[in-house]
Design a protein around this motif. Structure first.
Motif, PDB file in Angstrom:
ATOM      1  N   MET A 163      -7.302 -25.394  24.115  1.00 21.06           N
ATOM      2  CA  MET A 163      -6.411 -25.571  22.963  1.00 21.06           C
ATOM      3  C   MET A 163      -5.442 -24.392  22.893  1.00 21.06           C
ATOM      4  SD  MET A 163      -7.411 -26.040  18.949  1.00 21.06           S
ATOM      5  CE  MET A 163      -6.129 -26.225  17.716  1.00 21.06           C
ATOM      6  N   THR A 164      -4.150 -24.700  22.831  1.00 22.36           N
ATOM      7  CA  THR A 164      -3.129 -23.661  22.790  1.00 22.36           C
ATOM      8  C   THR A 164      -3.091 -23.006  21.420  1.00 22.36           C
ATOM      9  OG1 THR A 164      -1.782 -24.916  24.384  1.00 22.36           O
ATOM     10  CG2 THR A 164      -0.685 -23.170  23.125  1.00 22.36           C
ATOM     11  N   VAL A 165      -3.142 -21.685  21.400  1.00 22.83           N
ATOM     12  CA  VAL A 165      -3.082 -20.950  20.148  1.00 22.83           C
ATOM     13  C   VAL A 165      -1.622 -20.792  19.737  1.00 22.83           C
ATOM     14  CG1 VAL A 165      -3.598 -18.759  19.000  1.00 22.83           C
ATOM     15  CG2 VAL A 165      -5.202 -19.715  20.679  1.00 22.83           C
ATOM     16  N   LYS A 166      -1.327 -21.124  18.500  1.00 27.43           N
ATOM     17  CA  LYS A 166       0.028 -20.940  17.993  1.00 27.43           C
ATOM     18  C   LYS A 166       0.281 -19.448  17.784  1.00 27.43           C
ATOM     19  CE  LYS A 166       1.105 -25.335  17.579  1.00 27.43           C
ATOM     20  NZ  LYS A 166       2.207 -25.946  18.354  1.00 27.43           N
ATOM     21  N   ILE A 167       1.394 -18.978  18.361  1.00 28.50           N
ATOM     22  CA  ILE A 167       1.713 -17.555  18.257  1.00 28.50           C
ATOM     23  C   ILE A 167       1.850 -17.127  16.805  1.00 28.50           C
ATOM     24  CG2 ILE A 167       3.481 -15.829  18.781  1.00 28.50           C
ATOM     25  CD1 ILE A 167       4.036 -17.353  21.370  1.00 28.50           C
ATOM     26  N   SER A 168       2.433 -18.023  15.992  1.00 30.05           N
ATOM     27  CA  SER A 168       2.655 -17.662  14.588  1.00 30.05           C
ATOM     28  C   SER A 168       1.360 -17.461  13.821  1.00 30.05           C
ATOM     29  CB  SER A 168       3.496 -18.743  13.895  1.00 30.05           C
ATOM     30  OG  SER A 168       2.811 -19.987  13.904  1.00 30.05           O
ATOM     31  N   GLN A 169       0.239 -17.976  14.383  1.00 31.34           N
ATOM     32  CA  GLN A 169      -1.040 -17.886  13.672  1.00 31.34           C
ATOM     33  C   GLN A 169      -1.972 -16.815  14.238  1.00 31.34           C
ATOM     34  OE1 GLN A 169      -1.414 -19.828  10.778  1.00 31.34           O
ATOM     35  NE2 GLN A 169       0.739 -19.999  11.347  1.00 31.34           N
ATOM     36  N   THR A 170      -1.495 -16.041  15.186  1.00 31.98           N
ATOM     37  CA  THR A 170      -2.337 -14.984  15.745  1.00 31.98           C
ATOM     38  C   THR A 170      -2.520 -13.871  14.714  1.00 31.98           C
ATOM     39  OG1 THR A 170      -0.428 -13.825  16.667  1.00 31.98           O
ATOM     40  CG2 THR A 170      -1.527 -15.459  18.083  1.00 31.98           C
ATOM     41  N   PRO A 171      -3.614 -13.115  14.813  1.00 35.25           N
ATOM     42  CA  PRO A 171      -3.840 -12.013  13.862  1.00 35.25           C
ATOM     43  C   PRO A 171      -2.688 -11.018  13.817  1.00 35.25           C
ATOM     44  CG  PRO A 171      -5.834 -12.468  15.102  1.00 35.25           C
ATOM     45  CD  PRO A 171      -4.757 -13.287  15.737  1.00 35.25           C
ATOM     46  N   GLU A 172      -2.086 -10.770  14.992  1.00 35.14           N
ATOM     47  CA  GLU A 172      -0.991  -9.795  15.044  1.00 35.14           C
ATOM     48  C   GLU A 172       0.207 -10.276  14.212  1.00 35.14           C
ATOM     49  OE1 GLU A 172      -3.673  -9.328  18.414  1.00 35.14           O
ATOM     50  OE2 GLU A 172      -2.527 -11.065  17.665  1.00 35.14           O
ATOM     51  N   LEU A 173       0.551 -11.581  14.372  1.00 34.23           N
ATOM     52  CA  LEU A 173       1.701 -12.109  13.632  1.00 34.23           C
ATOM     53  C   LEU A 173       1.381 -12.245  12.153  1.00 34.23           C
ATOM     54  CD1 LEU A 173       4.587 -12.960  14.523  1.00 34.23           C
ATOM     55  CD2 LEU A 173       3.003 -12.487  16.386  1.00 34.23           C
ATOM     56  N   GLN A 174       0.160 -12.618  11.833  1.00 38.27           N
ATOM     57  CA  GLN A 174      -0.210 -12.722  10.424  1.00 38.27           C
ATOM     58  C   GLN A 174      -0.144 -11.352   9.737  1.00 38.27           C
ATOM     59  OE1 GLN A 174      -1.071 -15.628   8.396  1.00 38.27           O
ATOM     60  NE2 GLN A 174       0.241 -16.278  10.104  1.00 38.27           N
ATOM     61  N   ALA A 175      -0.557 -10.320  10.452  1.00 37.07           N
ATOM     62  CA  ALA A 175      -0.456  -8.964   9.908  1.00 37.07           C
ATOM     63  C   ALA A 175       1.001  -8.565   9.724  1.00 37.07           C
ATOM     64  CB  ALA A 175      -1.164  -7.981  10.832  1.00 37.07           C
ATOM     65  N   PHE A 176       1.836  -8.954  10.699  1.00 38.27           N
ATOM     66  CA  PHE A 176       3.272  -8.673  10.604  1.00 38.27           C
ATOM     67  C   PHE A 176       3.880  -9.375   9.394  1.00 38.27           C
ATOM     68  CE2 PHE A 176       7.602 -10.148  11.898  1.00 38.27           C
ATOM     69  CZ  PHE A 176       8.238  -8.924  11.746  1.00 38.27           C
ATOM     70  N   PHE A 177       3.540 -10.660   9.199  1.00 32.10           N
ATOM     71  CA  PHE A 177       4.084 -11.413   8.066  1.00 32.10           C
ATOM     72  C   PHE A 177       3.627 -10.818   6.731  1.00 32.10           C
ATOM     73  CE2 PHE A 177       4.265 -15.449  10.885  1.00 32.10           C
ATOM     74  CZ  PHE A 177       5.473 -15.034  11.417  1.00 32.10           C
ATOM     75  N   LYS A 178       2.417 -10.271   6.695  1.00 32.82           N
ATOM     76  CA  LYS A 178       1.956  -9.622   5.470  1.00 32.82           C
ATOM     77  C   LYS A 178       2.771  -8.365   5.185  1.00 32.82           C
ATOM     78  CE  LYS A 178      -2.781 -11.367   5.414  1.00 32.82           C
ATOM     79  NZ  LYS A 178      -4.231 -11.040   5.505  1.00 32.82           N
ATOM     80  N   THR A 179       3.089  -7.621   6.251  1.00 32.58           N
ATOM     81  CA  THR A 179       3.940  -6.446   6.084  1.00 32.58           C
ATOM     82  C   THR A 179       5.320  -6.851   5.587  1.00 32.58           C
ATOM     83  OG1 THR A 179       2.761  -5.218   7.807  1.00 32.58           O
ATOM     84  CG2 THR A 179       5.001  -4.489   7.270  1.00 32.58           C
ATOM     85  N   VAL A 180       5.883  -7.891   6.233  1.00 30.30           N
ATOM     86  CA  VAL A 180       7.190  -8.411   5.824  1.00 30.30           C
ATOM     87  C   VAL A 180       7.186  -8.782   4.349  1.00 30.30           C
ATOM     88  CG1 VAL A 180       8.748 -10.387   6.091  1.00 30.30           C
ATOM     89  CG2 VAL A 180       7.848  -9.228   8.119  1.00 30.30           C
ATOM     90  N   SER A 181       6.069  -9.348   3.870  1.00 29.13           N
ATOM     91  CA  SER A 181       5.962  -9.842   2.494  1.00 29.13           C
ATOM     92  C   SER A 181       5.538  -8.776   1.502  1.00 29.13           C
ATOM     93  CB  SER A 181       4.978 -11.017   2.441  1.00 29.13           C
ATOM     94  OG  SER A 181       5.363 -12.028   3.347  1.00 29.13           O
ATOM     95  N   GLY A 182       5.463  -7.517   1.944  1.00 35.50           N
ATOM     96  CA  GLY A 182       5.189  -6.423   1.027  1.00 35.50           C
ATOM     97  C   GLY A 182       3.737  -6.169   0.712  1.00 35.50           C
TER      98      GLY A 182
END
Length: 312
Positions: A1-20
């Motif tokens: 099963m292909t992992v979605k890049i947007s859902q990886t822990p690294e990207l989720q952490a990045f999005f949390k930073t982006v969101s303050g």
């Protein structure tokens, strides 16, 4: 099963930073909403393989949409404003808050501060005399038990024969076709106005541009907007779409609902016209409203969305 890049822990952490999330400053609610928004945009880009050209074309579209002040119009045209009504209907049903006149969309063209009149009012400024058909509009505001509600404020506005609104059409006088009427002891309001015209989105504007891509028209039937409020009652935002219009049940803004069709009667009788002080054909429309009781004081107030002359 292909992992979605947007859902990886690294990207989720990045999005949390982006969101303050890393800051104790700012609004927790804004952070929650932006985190979800950024995630959803990322998933759309990834899942639908949005190209760079498509993405930046969308950004350009949003710039042009805002520059033309059409974001509210697009929200109606894409059914989002109607969805908000349906969502509130579902919440009401779950809470047992039923009955009364149906709500429907406000649209983006309300202007606060219209002249306040007791019992009756004339809405038009006479500038379309000889062109427009005079409309006599009246009705009763009642509660869900059928009792009249005296002292209710009926705030109504509509377009002219060209489908344009005062304040958004510089050729019209201030508050043309806009009034607030306080119901009399029998809960009745009366108004003299003109039969409004339906209208369409600007064919050169970004809303119609989007609708063209969807293969949809941007037309609205003739209609009259209402805010109705009274102490102890839930504020009602609604509108009546006029019978006989080609787009009555094909409104691009999805505002037509069962129970919100106004039956316009055209009168060609000369004696009836003279009795009204006229020498020409006129129209009559009677429409009553029912208000739900307010379960809390805040329910008596309209929403706080930004509007023209908001503080009037």
């Amino acid at each position: 099963m292909t992992v979605k890049i947007s859902q990886t822990p690294e990207l989720q952490a990045f999005f949390k930073t982006v969101s303050g999330a890393d800051s104790d400053q700012g609004s927790p609610r804004a952070k929650q909403l932006l985190f979800r928004l950024v995630n959803d945009v990322a998933r759309i880009v990834e899942d639908l393989e949005v190209t760079d050209d498509e993405f930046w074309a969308a950004v350009d579209y949003l710039n042009r949409l805002g520059a033309r002040n059409e974001a509210g119009l697009l929200a109606a045209g894409l059914g989002v404003e109607h969805f908000l009504d349906l969502l509130q209907d579902a919440k009401d049903a779950q809470a047992g808050q039923v009955g009364g006149t149906p709500r429907t969309i406000e649209g983006p063209l309300y202007v606060a501060g219209a002249p306040l009149c007791q019992g009756e009012a004339r809405l038009d400024d006479g500038s379309e005399a000889g062109v427009a058909t005079v409309l006599f509009l009246e009705g009763v505001v009642r509660d869900t038990e059928g009792n009249p509600v005296p002292g209710a404020v009926v705030d109504l506005w509509h377009a002219n024969t060209q489908g344009t609104y005062s304040y958004f059409d510089s050729s019209q006088t201030d508050y043309n076709l806009r009034r607030r009427i306080v119901t009399d002891a029998q809960g009745r309001y009366r108004a003299r106005s003109i039969v409004p015209s339906g209208y369409g989105c600007n064919p050169e504007g970004p809303t119609q541009e989007c609708l063209n891509l969807l293969g949809r028209h941007g037309q609205r039937p003739a209609h009259i907007h209402y805010f109705i409020s009274a102490p102890g009652y839930r504020h009602l935002t609604t509108q009546i779409n006029l019978s006989g219009d080609k787009y009555l049940w094909d409104d691009f803004a999805f505002a037509t609902r069962d129970g919100l069709v106004g039956q316009v009667v055209f009168v060609d009788d000369h004696q009836a016209a003279q009795a009204r002080g006229l020498d020409e054909r006129f129209a009559e429309l009677e429409f009553d409203f029912q208000l739900q009781p307010a379960v809390r004081p805040a329910a008596e107030q309209r929403s706080h969305r930004p509007r023209v002359l908001q503080n009037s």
